[in-house]
Design a protein around this motif. Structure first.
Motif, mmCIF file in Angstrom:
data_model
loop_
_atom_site.group_PDB
_atom_site.id
_atom_site.type_symbol
_atom_site.label_atom_id
_atom_site.label_comp_id
_atom_site.label_asym_id
_atom_site.label_seq_id
_atom_site.Cartn_x
_atom_site.Cartn_y
_atom_site.Cartn_z
ATOM 1 N N MET A 145 0.806 -1.217 0.000
ATOM 2 C CA MET A 145 0.000 0.000 0.000
ATOM 3 C C MET A 145 0.847 1.279 0.000
ATOM 4 N N ASP A 146 2.086 1.211 0.489
ATOM 5 C CA ASP A 146 2.923 2.409 0.489
ATOM 6 C C ASP A 146 3.285 2.851 -0.923
ATOM 7 N N THR A 147 3.230 1.912 -1.878
ATOM 8 C CA THR A 147 3.476 2.294 -3.281
ATOM 9 C C THR A 147 2.199 2.260 -4.112
ATOM 10 N N LEU A 148 1.195 1.492 -3.672
ATOM 11 C CA LEU A 148 -0.065 1.427 -4.418
ATOM 12 C C LEU A 148 -0.845 2.731 -4.305
ATOM 13 N N TYR A 149 -0.881 3.320 -3.091
ATOM 14 C CA TYR A 149 -1.589 4.576 -2.903
ATOM 15 C C TYR A 149 -0.804 5.722 -3.543
ATOM 16 N N GLN A 150 -1.535 6.624 -4.166
ATOM 17 C CA GLN A 150 -0.939 7.786 -4.814
ATOM 18 C C GLN A 150 -1.557 9.061 -4.237
ATOM 19 N N GLY A 151 -0.742 10.117 -4.127
ATOM 20 C CA GLY A 151 -1.239 11.383 -3.590
ATOM 21 C C GLY A 151 -0.732 11.672 -2.199
ATOM 22 N N LEU A 152 -0.044 10.701 -1.594
ATOM 23 C CA LEU A 152 0.621 10.878 -0.312
ATOM 24 C C LEU A 152 2.039 10.330 -0.433
ATOM 25 N N PRO A 153 3.022 10.954 0.193
ATOM 26 C CA PRO A 153 4.364 10.365 0.209
ATOM 27 C C PRO A 153 4.324 8.990 0.869
ATOM 28 N N PRO A 154 5.117 8.051 0.378
ATOM 29 C CA PRO A 154 5.108 6.696 0.958
ATOM 30 C C PRO A 154 5.267 6.677 2.470
ATOM 31 N N GLN A 155 6.120 7.571 3.020
ATOM 32 C CA GLN A 155 6.318 7.588 4.470
ATOM 33 C C GLN A 155 5.040 7.983 5.195
ATOM 34 N N ASP A 156 4.257 8.897 4.607
ATOM 35 C CA ASP A 156 2.981 9.282 5.217
ATOM 36 C C ASP A 156 2.005 8.102 5.218
ATOM 37 N N VAL A 157 2.027 7.335 4.121
ATOM 38 C CA VAL A 157 1.166 6.155 4.060
ATOM 39 C C VAL A 157 1.579 5.161 5.139
ATOM 40 N N ILE A 158 2.884 4.936 5.290
ATOM 41 C CA ILE A 158 3.392 4.007 6.296
ATOM 42 C C ILE A 158 2.963 4.444 7.695
ATOM 43 N N THR A 165 1.165 -0.185 -21.507
ATOM 44 C CA THR A 165 1.229 -0.677 -20.132
ATOM 45 C C THR A 165 0.022 -1.547 -19.766
ATOM 46 N N LEU A 166 -1.006 -1.545 -20.603
ATOM 47 C CA LEU A 166 -2.196 -2.345 -20.321
ATOM 48 C C LEU A 166 -2.222 -3.660 -21.087
ATOM 49 N N ALA A 167 -1.141 -3.970 -21.793
ATOM 50 C CA ALA A 167 -1.136 -5.145 -22.668
ATOM 51 C C ALA A 167 -1.476 -6.430 -21.919
ATOM 52 N N THR A 183 -2.499 3.332 -7.988
ATOM 53 C CA THR A 183 -1.740 3.354 -9.240
ATOM 54 C C THR A 183 -2.525 2.791 -10.416
ATOM 55 N N ILE A 184 -3.499 1.913 -10.146
ATOM 56 C CA ILE A 184 -4.238 1.284 -11.235
ATOM 57 C C ILE A 184 -5.518 2.035 -11.608
ATOM 58 N N ASP A 189 -8.050 6.927 -14.616
ATOM 59 C CA ASP A 189 -8.265 8.370 -14.581
ATOM 60 C C ASP A 189 -8.410 8.771 -13.118
ATOM 61 N N PRO A 190 -7.305 9.126 -12.455
ATOM 62 C CA PRO A 190 -7.348 9.401 -11.016
ATOM 63 C C PRO A 190 -8.337 10.493 -10.628
ATOM 64 N N ASP A 191 -8.410 11.576 -11.396
ATOM 65 C CA ASP A 191 -9.332 12.665 -11.052
ATOM 66 C C ASP A 191 -10.783 12.180 -11.102
ATOM 67 N N MET A 192 -11.097 11.406 -12.118
ATOM 68 C CA MET A 192 -12.459 10.881 -12.240
ATOM 69 C C MET A 192 -12.738 9.865 -11.136
ATOM 70 N N ALA A 193 -11.731 9.077 -10.766
ATOM 71 C CA ALA A 193 -11.908 8.112 -9.685
ATOM 72 C C ALA A 193 -12.187 8.822 -8.368
ATOM 73 N N CYS A 194 -11.517 9.953 -8.122
ATOM 74 C CA CYS A 194 -11.780 10.745 -6.914
ATOM 75 C C CYS A 194 -13.211 11.258 -6.912
ATOM 76 N N ALA A 195 -13.665 11.757 -8.059
ATOM 77 C CA ALA A 195 -15.033 12.263 -8.153
ATOM 78 C C ALA A 195 -16.046 11.148 -7.915
ATOM 79 N N ALA A 196 -15.776 9.965 -8.454
ATOM 80 C CA ALA A 196 -16.665 8.824 -8.258
ATOM 81 C C ALA A 196 -16.711 8.434 -6.780
ATOM 82 N N ARG A 197 -15.555 8.448 -6.115
ATOM 83 C CA ARG A 197 -15.499 8.099 -4.704
ATOM 84 C C ARG A 197 -16.272 9.120 -3.859
ATOM 85 N N ALA A 198 -16.095 10.411 -4.174
ATOM 86 C CA ALA A 198 -16.817 11.454 -3.435
ATOM 87 C C ALA A 198 -18.322 11.265 -3.559
#
Length: 323
Positions: free
Chosen positions: A63-76, A186-188, A266-267, A270-279
């Motif tokens: 999860m320290d590398t899977l999550y994006q938008g926070l530094p890995p140390q913050d995730v840890i 990258t999706l091959a 990371t997967i 569209d991160p911005d759209m994923a955030c909107a969907a989550r909200a």
């Protein structure tokens, strides 16, 4: 109760305790550990429908590398506050709805695509008293290997009598000969896995698409929650005044993205759209107070969403021994 009778019963209890102590002292022989977990299924009622959560297993995710938008140390550090460390043991869940007339499976697990710790949905389905041949319909929240990989076993349909339903955008993106996924290098591998999982159903005429927000089958509606993938859709079941929304991959894990909804993975295509969907999903679930099922919440992945200031919290359903 008379004092004499009470003394009779309490005296008997003392004798039983004494006998128990004697038995316990004589039973010192060890036993080998079983090395196996209990079968992974759990049931709730939704009106007169029966919903069975099915575990496909658990897998440690970095999860320290899977999550994006926070530094890995913050995730840890965030994980440490919740008594966890990366890799985090993460559930892969699917859900079977028994309407009394049909068996409808939402998502199908990983099959053999993600290693030996996963792919347990078929055995847990059997343990729950059902068989793959009995499943009438499968609705996919999206076509990722941990949701669609279990559709096939050794190249053949795991659910030979089922029709698979997928959002049209999702199907076109991954499966169409000119689909956009085929233009992204990258999706091959994901494209190859998607084709391998769904091709037998295509050949058998058992793959159907549905439009945004449509009902793929009677009694099951959907809501487009795009971003994680283009056609990522939540599936809603309502019965007898009860409502269950099966989220798919709105969140990964039980807490960090509730505390920090802006955090993506990371997967997410569209991160911005994923955030909107989550909200949107968080707000609706908190306002309407319905039951949510999450593919990557700790099994059985059933709970509700609560507002906490400007953020949210996941409240698991209490365990019940009754259905």
């Amino acid at each position: 109760m008379k004092r004499r009778t009470l003394f009779k019963y309490t005296g008997g209890m003392g004798l039983a305790v004494g006998m128990g102590a004697t038995v316990a002292q004589s039973a010192q022989a060890g036993a080998p550990a079983s090395g196996k977990q209990a079968p992974g299924y759990y049931r709730i009622r939704l009106g007169d429908y029966e919903v069975t959560a099915l575990s496909d297993g658990t897998i440690g995710l970095p999860m320290d590398t899977l999550y994006q938008g926070l530094p890995p140390q913050d995730v840890i550090e965030h994980l440490a506050q919740r008594f966890q460390a990366s890799p985090v043991e993460t559930s892969v869940n699917a859900y079977l709805v028994n309407t009394g007339e049909r068996l409808v499976l939402i998502d199908a697990g990983t099959g053999t695509l993600m290693g030996p710790d996963l792919g347990r949905l078929p055995s847990n389905l059997s343990a729950a008293g059902h068989f793959a041949e009995q499943v009438d319909d499968i609705i996919l929240t999206h076509i990722h290997p941990d949701h669609a990989g279990g559709l096939v076993t050794n190249g053949r349909m795991t659910f030979p009598n089922a029709t698979v339903h997928v959002n049209r955008r999702e199907m076109d993106f991954w499966l169409a000969p000119a689909g956009e996924a085929r233009t992204i290098e990258t999706l091959a591998s994901l494209v190859e896995e998607a084709l391998g999982s769904l091709s037998p159903y295509i050949a058998a005429g058992r793959l159907q698409s549905f439009e945004d927000g449509a009902s793929p089958i009677a009694g099951f509606s959907t809501a487009l929650r795009a971003g994680h993938t283009p056609g990522h859709s939540a599936v809603t079941v309502e019965r007898g005044g009860d409502k269950l929304v099966i989220w798919g991959d709105i969140v990964h894990g039980d807490f960090l993205q509730y505390d920090r909804p802006e955090v993506t993975v990371t997967i997410d295509l569209d991160p911005d759209m994923a955030c909107a969907a989550r909200a949107a999903a968080f707000a609706e679930a908190a306002d309407e107070r319905y039951i949510v099922a999450g593919a990557h919440h700790g099994f059985p992945g059933l709970g509700q969403v609560q507002r906490v200031g400007t953020h949210y919290a996941w409240i698991p359903l209490p365990y019940s021994a009754n259905v």
